[in-house]
Motif scaffolding. Sequence first.
Motif: not given
Length: 260
Positions: A240-260
């Motif tokens: 479950w990587t679209v919400a929940g406990s680990y999504f803040p980390k996943i969100r950071t990873v996604m936008f770091r990659w998109l902004d690179a």
Amino acid sequence: MNTEHSKPPVLLIHGMWATSAVMQEVKAAFEEKGYAVEALTLPFHQPKSTYDKAGKARLARASLQDYVDFIVARIRALEVAPILVGHSMGALLAQLVAARVACHRLVLLSSAAPGGINGWSWSMIRTLGRNLLLFPLWRRVTQLRAANIRYGVANSQSAATQQQILELATYESGMATFQIGVGGLFRGGFSRVDTDAVRCPVLVIGGSDDRITPFKIQQRIAAMYGDRAQLIKIPGACHWTVAGSYFPKIRTVMFRWLDA
């Protein structure tokens, strides 16, 4: 809405047993960054309580091809190539779509295995549970029960998140379930991705504790794309990587990659 016109639109693709409702936290994250976002609901998917016999019959025979055709049509109505963000089956669909139409980038969250990658494991079988006993599977609908969610979909999430997933869960096509399950055993078949036709960068994110699409599957998916892909493991995260406990980390990873 998107006020920064340099940013491509974003299409979100949910996974099995779901509707666009499960992607709302992802949608909000992209909207906060100034993207125009549409969370798609795949054909014949609707809240579980609203199905009648005919609706379940239509869903039962829906194929991955039907889902891909729907997404491709939506992309062709756009003025620019979008970012596709898919979860689980939705991540597999994103790859199949990107092999047919131009996409700006792909973000694959806990992707189901494309054809040619064997996704079968004891933990996956246990997660699917009694769905595997349905016959003929390709004419039935599959569904998640609380035990399936606790064990294999959200095993590292809180009880509250597990309950929320259960409340949002709906039926899934037996045909699509069959295509994904059998697809990993053969290099052909509709679940096979023509990776040479996917020209955009790909971000592959998986959890170390994912039991239905284990991280080794994400490693093999990333390897298919070579230098076009970046692979990220989220320690402790389940499917479950679209919400929940680990999504803040996943969100950071996604936008770091998109902004690179």
